[in-house]
Design a protein around this motif. Structure first.
Motif, PDB file in Angstrom:
ATOM      1  N   UNK A  96     -17.298 -49.840 110.223  1.00 31.74           N
ATOM      2  CA  UNK A  96     -16.679 -49.121 109.123  1.00 31.74           C
ATOM      3  C   UNK A  96     -17.804 -48.500 108.300  1.00 31.74           C
ATOM      4  N   UNK A  97     -17.530 -48.164 107.064  1.00 34.17           N
ATOM      5  CA  UNK A  97     -18.588 -47.602 106.216  1.00 34.17           C
ATOM      6  C   UNK A  97     -18.835 -48.455 104.978  1.00 34.17           C
ATOM      7  N   UNK A  98     -18.434 -49.741 105.035  1.00 33.56           N
ATOM      8  CA  UNK A  98     -18.627 -50.645 103.895  1.00 33.56           C
ATOM      9  C   UNK A  98     -19.216 -51.981 104.362  1.00 33.56           C
ATOM     10  N   UNK A  99     -20.205 -51.898 105.259  1.00 36.89           N
ATOM     11  CA  UNK A  99     -20.889 -53.115 105.675  1.00 36.89           C
ATOM     12  C   UNK A  99     -20.064 -54.055 106.524  1.00 36.89           C
ATOM     13  N   UNK A 100     -19.081 -53.516 107.252  1.00 36.00           N
ATOM     14  CA  UNK A 100     -18.199 -54.276 108.143  1.00 36.00           C
ATOM     15  C   UNK A 100     -17.241 -55.196 107.400  1.00 36.00           C
ATOM     16  N   UNK A 101     -17.066 -54.994 106.097  1.00 40.78           N
ATOM     17  CA  UNK A 101     -16.119 -55.812 105.352  1.00 40.78           C
ATOM     18  C   UNK A 101     -14.686 -55.595 105.827  1.00 40.78           C
ATOM     19  N   UNK A 102     -14.395 -54.416 106.374  1.00 36.39           N
ATOM     20  CA  UNK A 102     -13.074 -54.138 106.933  1.00 36.39           C
ATOM     21  C   UNK A 102     -13.043 -54.343 108.442  1.00 36.39           C
ATOM     22  N   UNK A 103     -14.056 -53.820 109.143  1.00 36.01           N
ATOM     23  CA  UNK A 103     -14.027 -53.873 110.610  1.00 36.01           C
ATOM     24  C   UNK A 103     -14.161 -55.292 111.141  1.00 36.01           C
ATOM     25  N   UNK A 104     -14.644 -56.225 110.312  1.00 36.28           N
ATOM     26  CA  UNK A 104     -14.679 -57.625 110.737  1.00 36.28           C
ATOM     27  C   UNK A 104     -13.287 -58.134 111.086  1.00 36.28           C
ATOM     28  N   UNK A 105     -12.271 -57.539 110.483  1.00 35.72           N
ATOM     29  CA  UNK A 105     -10.901 -57.925 110.827  1.00 35.72           C
ATOM     30  C   UNK A 105     -10.629 -57.626 112.303  1.00 35.72           C
ATOM     31  N   UNK A 106     -11.047 -56.450 112.787  1.00 34.40           N
ATOM     32  CA  UNK A 106     -10.864 -56.113 114.204  1.00 34.40           C
ATOM     33  C   UNK A 106     -11.719 -57.018 115.077  1.00 34.40           C
ATOM     34  N   UNK A 107     -12.945 -57.284 114.634  1.00 39.85           N
ATOM     35  CA  UNK A 107     -13.849 -58.180 115.381  1.00 39.85           C
ATOM     36  C   UNK A 107     -13.195 -59.546 115.565  1.00 39.85           C
ATOM     37  N   UNK A 108     -12.682 -60.117 114.478  1.00 43.05           N
ATOM     38  CA  UNK A 108     -12.071 -61.447 114.558  1.00 43.05           C
ATOM     39  C   UNK A 108     -10.781 -61.391 115.371  1.00 43.05           C
ATOM     40  N   UNK A 109      -9.940 -60.394 115.103  1.00 49.04           N
ATOM     41  CA  UNK A 109      -8.609 -60.348 115.703  1.00 49.04           C
ATOM     42  C   UNK A 109      -8.680 -60.174 117.217  1.00 49.04           C
ATOM     43  N   UNK A 110      -9.573 -59.325 117.697  1.00 55.13           N
ATOM     44  CA  UNK A 110      -9.674 -59.119 119.140  1.00 55.13           C
ATOM     45  C   UNK A 110     -10.228 -60.367 119.832  1.00 55.13           C
ATOM     46  N   UNK A 111     -11.119 -61.080 119.170  1.00 54.09           N
ATOM     47  CA  UNK A 111     -11.591 -62.346 119.737  1.00 54.09           C
ATOM     48  C   UNK A 111     -10.483 -63.393 119.720  1.00 54.09           C
ATOM     49  N   UNK A 112      -9.704 -63.428 118.647  1.00 59.07           N
ATOM     50  CA  UNK A 112      -8.537 -64.317 118.566  1.00 59.07           C
ATOM     51  C   UNK A 112      -7.571 -64.018 119.707  1.00 59.07           C
ATOM     52  N   UNK A 113      -7.502 -62.741 120.111  1.00 68.98           N
ATOM     53  CA  UNK A 113      -6.569 -62.318 121.153  1.00 68.98           C
ATOM     54  C   UNK A 113      -7.148 -62.432 122.560  1.00 68.98           C
ATOM     55  N   UNK A 114      -8.379 -62.943 122.690  1.00 72.21           N
ATOM     56  CA  UNK A 114      -8.894 -63.261 124.016  1.00 72.21           C
ATOM     57  C   UNK A 114     -10.063 -62.434 124.512  1.00 72.21           C
ATOM     58  N   UNK A 115     -10.436 -61.347 123.805  1.00 72.08           N
ATOM     59  CA  UNK A 115     -11.613 -60.598 124.230  1.00 72.08           C
ATOM     60  C   UNK A 115     -12.875 -61.375 123.859  1.00 72.08           C
ATOM     61  N   UNK A 116     -13.868 -61.329 124.724  1.00 67.28           N
ATOM     62  CA  UNK A 116     -15.076 -62.124 124.492  1.00 67.28           C
ATOM     63  C   UNK A 116     -16.280 -61.292 124.066  1.00 67.28           C
ATOM     64  N   UNK A 117     -16.291 -60.009 124.399  1.00 70.57           N
ATOM     65  CA  UNK A 117     -17.438 -59.158 124.075  1.00 70.57           C
ATOM     66  C   UNK A 117     -17.036 -58.153 123.005  1.00 70.57           C
TER      67      UNK A 117
END
Length: 277
Positions: A96-117
């Motif tokens: 994102x453009x705010x130090x990943x404060x928003x995109x961390x949600x996608x990072x966590x959610x996709x890992x929660x959903x089974x993606x590993x990389x």
């Protein structure tokens, strides 16, 4: 320590993009009070990056009973991930453009959903621009992916699991919201009893990159977090708390997400609230 990388640098990403297995790049341009993320994306984004609507694609509809950003239904998340061009085995980079404060949600959610990389671009779009790399405008048109997602690969707690839990609660919101001096979004001001204030913004430096692992480790250790400490992270609605979990992992700790966070807790008049430091 985490076994898979959490971050990728602006120097490393172009090489990955030119590899035989380029990552799917997701632009999660979102900020509290700013509904123009897609417009910002169109004005300039990393070439090939796909815009992700945090409110619509990384969360179920808001309700007082579940909070402002409940976890999405897995079928809805899978449909969105396929629209973004993700396959089984894809590597994904989010920013994102705010130090990943928003995109961390996608990072966590996709890992929660089974993606590993799944990695975050350290420093986000700012780091990309600072490196002198070009940006594209308009909308990207991704191919359709075929990924199959299943939920539950990362731990979460429900609102009823929080009271009496032996885990240490970390409140990732700004300190003034924790103390109850300001509450711009939710029904009541204050924090969950027993929580410690650990603003997510303190996990990153002025350039938006995560602080070094040893600095983050010292920060959390000062808050009483140790190798054997169970940690539950929450924020306003489960977005910034994902960033807190990333910082914990970089520091060598683990964290559990409370998705409903303060928006769910404060909407229930039967839940106790504390104010002050």
């Amino acid at each position: 320590m985490p076994t898979t990388p959490i971050l990728i640098s602006a120097d490393e990403l172009p090489e990955a993009m030119l590899s035989d297995h380029p990552p799917v790049i997701l632009d999660v341009r979102w900020q509290l009070g700013d509904r123009h993320g897609h417009d910002h994306y169109r004005e300039g984004h990393i070439p090939g990056a796909v815009f992700v609507d945090l409110d619509a694609e990384l969360a179920a509809p808001a309700t007082p009973e579940r909070g402002r950003h409940p976890l999405p239904d897995i079928a809805d998340l899978q449909a969105a991930a396929r629209r973004w061009g993700i396959d089984n085995g894809s590597s994904v980079v989010v920013y994102d453009d705010i130090g990943n404060l928003a995109s961390a949600r996608a990072w966590w959610l996709l890992r929660w959903a089974g993606l590993t990389d799944v990695r975050m671009l350290d420093g986000g779009l700012g780091a990309w621009r600072t490196a002198g790399l070009r940006v594209s405008s308009g909308d990207a048109t991704p191919r359709t992916g075929s990924v199959t997602l299943t939920g539950g690969h990362l731990p979460t707690v429900d609102i009823d699991d929080v009271p009496g839990s032996p885990a240490q609660l970390l409140d990732a919101r700004a300190a003034e919201r924790f103390r109850g001096e300001a509450e711009p979004m939710d029904p009541r001001a204050g924090h969950i009893p027993g929580a410690i204030s650990a603003p997510t913004a303190a996990n990153i430096g002025p350039d938006g990159t995560f602080l070094p692992a040893d600095v983050l480790r010292e920060r959390f250790s000062t808050l009483g977090i140790g190798a054997d400490t169970d940690v539950i992270a929450y924020c306003g609605s489960g977005v910034n708390a994902a960033h807190e979990i990333a910082a914990l992992e970089i520091a060598g700790f683990t964290g559990i997400l409370f998705p409903g966070s303060w928006s769910q807790w404060s909407s229930d008049p039967g839940r106790p609230v504390e104010t002050g430091a």
